[in-house]
Design a protein around this motif. Sequence first.
Motif, mmCIF file in Angstrom:
data_model
loop_
_atom_site.group_PDB
_atom_site.id
_atom_site.type_symbol
_atom_site.label_atom_id
_atom_site.label_comp_id
_atom_site.label_asym_id
_atom_site.label_seq_id
_atom_site.Cartn_x
_atom_site.Cartn_y
_atom_site.Cartn_z
ATOM 1 N N VAL A 29 -4.713 3.624 -7.546
ATOM 2 C CA VAL A 29 -5.037 4.244 -6.242
ATOM 3 C C VAL A 29 -6.229 5.183 -6.403
ATOM 4 O O VAL A 29 -7.156 5.184 -5.581
ATOM 5 C CB VAL A 29 -3.815 4.998 -5.678
ATOM 6 N N ARG A 30 -6.204 5.968 -7.460
ATOM 7 C CA ARG A 30 -7.323 6.898 -7.678
ATOM 8 C C ARG A 30 -8.637 6.139 -7.864
ATOM 9 O O ARG A 30 -9.682 6.554 -7.360
ATOM 10 C CB ARG A 30 -7.044 7.780 -8.897
ATOM 11 N N SER A 89 3.060 10.740 -8.995
ATOM 12 C CA SER A 89 2.266 11.064 -10.178
ATOM 13 C C SER A 89 1.544 12.403 -10.011
ATOM 14 O O SER A 89 1.408 13.165 -10.966
ATOM 15 C CB SER A 89 1.251 9.943 -10.412
ATOM 16 N N SER A 90 1.117 12.662 -8.792
ATOM 17 C CA SER A 90 0.351 13.896 -8.538
ATOM 18 C C SER A 90 1.250 15.110 -8.441
ATOM 19 O O SER A 90 0.772 16.241 -8.535
ATOM 20 C CB SER A 90 -0.446 13.750 -7.235
ATOM 21 N N GLY A 136 -5.983 12.887 -11.951
ATOM 22 C CA GLY A 136 -5.068 12.018 -12.664
ATOM 23 C C GLY A 136 -4.797 12.446 -14.086
ATOM 24 O O GLY A 136 -4.016 11.829 -14.797
ATOM 25 N N VAL A 155 4.514 4.023 -12.968
ATOM 26 C CA VAL A 155 4.119 4.837 -11.803
ATOM 27 C C VAL A 155 2.720 5.413 -12.000
ATOM 28 O O VAL A 155 1.870 5.393 -11.102
ATOM 29 C CB VAL A 155 5.145 5.977 -11.581
ATOM 30 N N ASN A 156 2.462 5.910 -13.187
ATOM 31 C CA ASN A 156 1.154 6.501 -13.453
ATOM 32 C C ASN A 156 0.038 5.466 -13.409
ATOM 33 O O ASN A 156 -1.068 5.763 -12.940
ATOM 34 C CB ASN A 156 1.164 7.205 -14.814
ATOM 35 N N LEU A 207 0.839 -1.201 0.000
ATOM 36 C CA LEU A 207 0.000 0.000 0.000
ATOM 37 C C LEU A 207 0.876 1.255 0.000
ATOM 38 O O LEU A 207 0.586 2.245 -0.690
ATOM 39 C CB LEU A 207 -0.927 -0.001 1.222
ATOM 40 N N LEU A 260 -7.611 -2.261 -3.440
ATOM 41 C CA LEU A 260 -6.448 -2.602 -4.257
ATOM 42 C C LEU A 260 -6.128 -4.095 -4.228
ATOM 43 O O LEU A 260 -5.600 -4.634 -5.195
ATOM 44 C CB LEU A 260 -5.210 -1.816 -3.791
ATOM 45 N N ALA A 265 3.543 6.020 -5.440
ATOM 46 C CA ALA A 265 3.327 6.217 -6.877
ATOM 47 C C ALA A 265 2.280 7.299 -7.113
ATOM 48 O O ALA A 265 2.431 8.156 -7.997
ATOM 49 C CB ALA A 265 2.881 4.894 -7.511
ATOM 50 N N TRP A 266 1.240 7.235 -6.318
ATOM 51 C CA TRP A 266 0.172 8.239 -6.431
ATOM 52 C C TRP A 266 0.730 9.636 -6.144
ATOM 53 O O TRP A 266 0.421 10.604 -6.845
ATOM 54 C CB TRP A 266 -0.935 7.863 -5.434
ATOM 55 N N LEU A 310 -7.442 4.518 4.480
ATOM 56 C CA LEU A 310 -6.361 3.639 4.005
ATOM 57 C C LEU A 310 -6.823 2.190 3.958
ATOM 58 O O LEU A 310 -6.466 1.436 3.041
ATOM 59 C CB LEU A 310 -5.134 3.783 4.915
ATOM 60 N N MET A 354 -9.832 5.007 -4.632
ATOM 61 C CA MET A 354 -10.364 6.114 -3.817
ATOM 62 C C MET A 354 -11.804 6.451 -4.170
ATOM 63 O O MET A 354 -12.456 7.219 -3.453
ATOM 64 C CB MET A 354 -9.487 7.357 -3.992
ATOM 65 N N ALA A 411 -3.925 14.928 -8.052
ATOM 66 C CA ALA A 411 -4.115 13.751 -7.201
ATOM 67 C C ALA A 411 -5.534 13.219 -7.327
ATOM 68 O O ALA A 411 -5.767 12.004 -7.251
ATOM 69 C CB ALA A 411 -3.815 14.100 -5.750
ATOM 70 N N ARG A 449 -6.800 -0.067 0.721
ATOM 71 C CA ARG A 449 -6.077 -1.349 0.712
ATOM 72 C C ARG A 449 -6.994 -2.482 0.258
ATOM 73 O O ARG A 449 -6.616 -3.321 -0.564
ATOM 74 C CB ARG A 449 -5.538 -1.646 2.114
ATOM 75 N N GLU A 473 0.012 2.751 -11.559
ATOM 76 C CA GLU A 473 -0.222 2.432 -10.154
ATOM 77 C C GLU A 473 -1.010 3.566 -9.479
ATOM 78 O O GLU A 473 -1.915 3.333 -8.674
ATOM 79 C CB GLU A 473 1.122 2.209 -9.443
ATOM 80 N N ALA A 474 -0.629 4.800 -9.829
ATOM 81 C CA ALA A 474 -1.358 5.945 -9.261
ATOM 82 C C ALA A 474 -2.817 5.926 -9.690
ATOM 83 O O ALA A 474 -3.720 6.246 -8.900
ATOM 84 C CB ALA A 474 -0.691 7.243 -9.711
ATOM 85 N N ARG A 489 3.617 15.901 -10.445
ATOM 86 C CA ARG A 489 4.241 16.244 -11.719
ATOM 87 C C ARG A 489 4.284 17.755 -11.891
ATOM 88 O O ARG A 489 3.344 18.463 -11.503
ATOM 89 C CB ARG A 489 3.436 15.627 -12.872
#
Lengths: 252, 194
Positions: B134-135, A19-20, B54, B127-128, A9, B188, A15-16, B181, B138, B51, B185, B130-131, A22
């Motif tokens: 997460v988004r 990415s945010s 995205g 990375v993007n 996690l 994900l 990563a989030w 969180l 959320m 955030a 979790r 994975e982000a 940038r």
Amino acid sequence: MTDWIEPQLSASLDAWRLSSRRTPRRHAVERAHDAMLEAVLVESRRPHARRFLSFSFRPRFRHAGLIATTATIVAAASVAAAGWNAAPGSALFVVRAARQGVMLKLPGADDIALHLEFAEQSLADATGHVNPAQSLADATTELHAAFTELSVDPSSPLWPRYKLDAATLLSEEGDVESERPSPAPTGETPGPTGDDSPSSSASERGDDETARPTAGHDSAPSPTGSWSGGNDGGGSDDGGSPSPGQTPHPDD
Amino acid sequence: MIFDESNRGGANLADTHRLTQAVEAAQRGEAHGWTALFERFYPDVHAYALARLGDLTAAEDVTQDVFVAAVTSIKTLRDRREPAVQAWFLHICRYKVVDHIRRGSRQRGLALDTTHPGVDPGAIAEVNLEADRVRAAMAHLTEDQRDILIRRFVLDQSLEDVAATTRRTVGAVKSMQHRALEAVRRALSPKRAA
């Protein structure tokens, strides 16, 4: 971070985060800056005539807030106007009572004159047959209050006015008594001198005083027969409460 | 450099007095005050929007909208301390993001910036992605929970700062963060398993 976060996690959150974070593109930043300065320019040209109405409501609630405030003010003003001289016994009489209470509490107010004024208003109500019993009771209370304050000042110029009002009160009480339906015959006829009820004596005295509202010392109009007649036996006051009969008269 | 860690503002207006002066100048409608605020808070607002969305282009549009909207409402800003001013900008941003999502005016895209030499585009894409997961996770959270996660994990605000600017107790923030969180979790986990 205060809590332990499991590695997977945590990696996702990193990563989030990356990415945010940038870097924004230069042309987008410049465009936003220009747009903001344009808005500043437009805002500075806008008239601020409504500044006195700058409530701190959110824009979406501003109209609702204004309407609610205006409606409240209008409603309060309407109630105050309607109740300013409300008739005794009406629902809005409390407004009139509150108004009179406030007037009496105002600094510099002439309490005696105000009590007399209120008594005269109540007498006018009684004359107009607006809840006569209640009006006369209010007038009695006001005259009593006026008398209490007048009694400490024998030379007050308000004595004649008080006497006139007291005489009017007795007259009105007499009228009310005479308009009252006579009780059912019981076989006994009360003698003219045997009936010593306060109302009867007040009525008789009222008739007498009405004819001569500014009579001499002994026959000075007195509300005693009406208000204290039911309480302490008319003019036979025991000295506990002031009575016009015991008052030093201005002419004395 | 694609992920510019240093570009978060603060250097220009680190002095509280200068920030106060900038806010006062902005409230008087002076451009230099607005420019100072822009330089200080643009990166935070942009990060907040990105955030949530995205999409780089959408985040830039929303950030622009935030500063334009701030011009008309800065007179309502009473507290001129930095956390309060930042919270005020983020508050506007939060509602602009919600408006943007409701309008659905733009399809989300990765908007990869691969023009920087020496950076592996594949790593950026990973990375993007994975982000984005997460988004997507959320989406199961409440608006307040998302707000707290962004402040804590993207803007690196302390629990105390988040509590102060969101008018909650530290315990409440901690509890909300924990629940958020846990929800992320859980969301994900099946994807990872798949």
